[in-house]
Design an enzyme around this catalytic site. Structure first.
Site, PDB file in Angstrom:
ATOM      1  CB  ALA A  82       1.247   0.763   6.758  1.00  0.00           C
ATOM      2  CD  GLU A  93      10.557  -6.521   6.861  1.00  0.00           C
ATOM      3  OE1 GLU A  93      10.722  -7.527   7.297  1.00  0.00           O
ATOM      4  OE2 GLU A  93      10.394  -5.628   7.321  1.00  0.00           O
ATOM      5  CE1 TYR A 132       8.531   5.686   2.998  1.00  0.00           C
ATOM      6  CE2 TYR A 132       6.971   7.336   2.999  1.00  0.00           C
ATOM      7  CZ  TYR A 132       7.551   6.286   3.611  1.00  0.00           C
ATOM      8  OH  TYR A 132       7.062   5.788   4.606  1.00  0.00           O
ATOM      9  CG  HIS A 178      10.814  -1.169   5.134  1.00  0.00           C
ATOM     10  ND1 HIS A 178       9.593  -1.238   4.896  1.00  0.00           N
ATOM     11  CD2 HIS A 178      11.147  -2.518   5.865  1.00  0.00           C
ATOM     12  CE1 HIS A 178       8.987  -2.495   5.480  1.00  0.00           C
ATOM     13  NE2 HIS A 178       9.993  -3.245   5.882  1.00  0.00           N
ATOM     14  CG  ASN A 206       8.145  -1.550   0.614  1.00  0.00           C
ATOM     15  OD1 ASN A 206       7.519  -1.533   1.773  1.00  0.00           O
ATOM     16  ND2 ASN A 206       8.643  -0.419   0.117  1.00  0.00           N
ATOM     17  NE  ARG A 223       9.795   6.813   8.462  1.00  0.00           N
ATOM     18  CZ  ARG A 223       8.726   6.696   7.589  1.00  0.00           C
ATOM     19  NH1 ARG A 223       8.716   5.580   7.074  1.00  0.00           N
ATOM     20  NH2 ARG A 223       7.671   7.229   7.530  1.00  0.00           N
ATOM     21  N   PRO A 252       0.788  -1.233  -0.074  1.00  0.00           N
ATOM     22  CG  PRO A 252      -0.184  -1.027   2.205  1.00  0.00           C
ATOM     23  CD  PRO A 252       0.429  -2.023   1.148  1.00  0.00           C
ATOM     24  CG  ASN A 253      -0.164   4.322   0.925  1.00  0.00           C
ATOM     25  OD1 ASN A 253      -1.215   4.911   0.335  1.00  0.00           O
ATOM     26  ND2 ASN A 253      -0.566   4.014   2.130  1.00  0.00           N
ATOM     27  NE  ARG A 311       3.783   7.243   1.295  1.00  0.00           N
ATOM     28  CZ  ARG A 311       4.001   6.017   1.809  1.00  0.00           C
ATOM     29  NH1 ARG A 311       4.610   4.861   1.117  1.00  0.00           N
ATOM     30  NH2 ARG A 311       3.592   6.003   3.169  1.00  0.00           N
TER      31      ARG A 311
HETATM   32  C1  DQA Z   1       7.830   1.517   4.058  1.00  0.00           C
HETATM   33  C2  DQA Z   1       7.834   1.978   5.601  1.00  0.00           C
HETATM   34  C3  DQA Z   1       6.387   1.766   6.142  1.00  0.00           C
HETATM   35  O1  DQA Z   1       6.557   2.092   7.532  1.00  0.00           O
HETATM   36  C4  DQA Z   1       5.518   2.708   5.572  1.00  0.00           C
HETATM   37  O2  DQA Z   1       4.209   2.504   6.051  1.00  0.00           O
HETATM   38  C5  DQA Z   1       5.421   2.497   4.042  1.00  0.00           C
HETATM   39  C6  DQA Z   1       6.716   2.397   3.304  1.00  0.00           C
HETATM   40  C7  DQA Z   1       9.173   2.115   3.324  1.00  0.00           C
HETATM   41  O3  DQA Z   1       9.396   1.694   2.289  1.00  0.00           O
HETATM   42  O4  DQA Z   1      10.060   2.773   3.709  1.00  0.00           O
HETATM   43  O5  DQA Z   1       4.299   2.612   3.445  1.00  0.00           O
HETATM   44  O6  DQA Z   1       7.499   0.274   3.701  1.00  0.00           O
END
Ligand code: DQA
Length: 152
Positions: free
Chosen positions: A81, A102, A27, A104, A78, A111, A14-15, A22
């Site tokens: 959240a 995993e 990021y 990120h 990735n 953070r 997500p996102n 964003r």
């Molecule tokens: C993320 C880190 C997560 O905590 C966050 O919710 C994201 C992006 C990252 O790629 O740094 O959506 O996965």
């Protein structure tokens, strides 16, 4: 036919499609499309075949992980959240027994405290974070030789 190349699945949760738009301070400014282009370029260099999937829905991600059985030999995920609370995604990763890394973009350990907890880390081969779009490239490199191992 991708016969001789290792088949890798990249899952953006997500996102992640909003990266580059964003929270640029966290990021970065590299766009989602640019990251995907670099993933494919790196895959070519490493002799890997990569399919890229993005979803903002937990169930769709789980379905994709299940569907990876017998098709993919490695997964880069990735989970956004969901990383921090989706036991369902954790169980899906554990079910398929495919080496999974995993990923990120940000350094989740630097953070908010809730981001330093990952419920999927223990069922992954390892975790790579904090290098922006390059994190995926490092993940591909790591997956090239990764084997499934059960941590739990
Ligand atoms: C993320 C880190 C997560 O905590 C966050 O919710 C994201 C992006 C990252 O790629 O740094 O959506 O996965």
């Amino acid at each position: 036919m991708q016969s001789s190349k290792k088949n890798i699945l990249v899952i953006h949760g997500p996102n992640i499609n909003m990266v580059g738009v964003r929270e640029k301070g966290i990021y970065g400014t590299e766009s989602y499309d640019s990251i995907n282009t670099r993933i494919q370029e790196q895959a070519q260099k490493l002799g890997l075949h990569v399919d890229i999937f993005q979803s903002n829905c937990e169930g769709a991600m789980i379905d994709k992980i299940h569907g990876a059985m017998g098709v993919y030999e490695g997964i880069l995920i990735n989970a956004g959240a969901y990383t921090h609370y989706s036991i369902a995604i954790r169980d899906a990763i554990k079910s398929v027994q495919i080496p999974t890394i995993e990923i990120h973009l940000s350094n989740v350990h630097a953070r908010e405290e809730f981001r330093s907890k990952s419920v999927i880390a223990a069922v992954c081969v390892g975790q790579i974070c904090g290098f922006g779009g390059d994190t995926y490239l490092l993940g591909l490199y790591a997956l090239k030789n990764a084997r499934h191992k059960e941590n739990r």
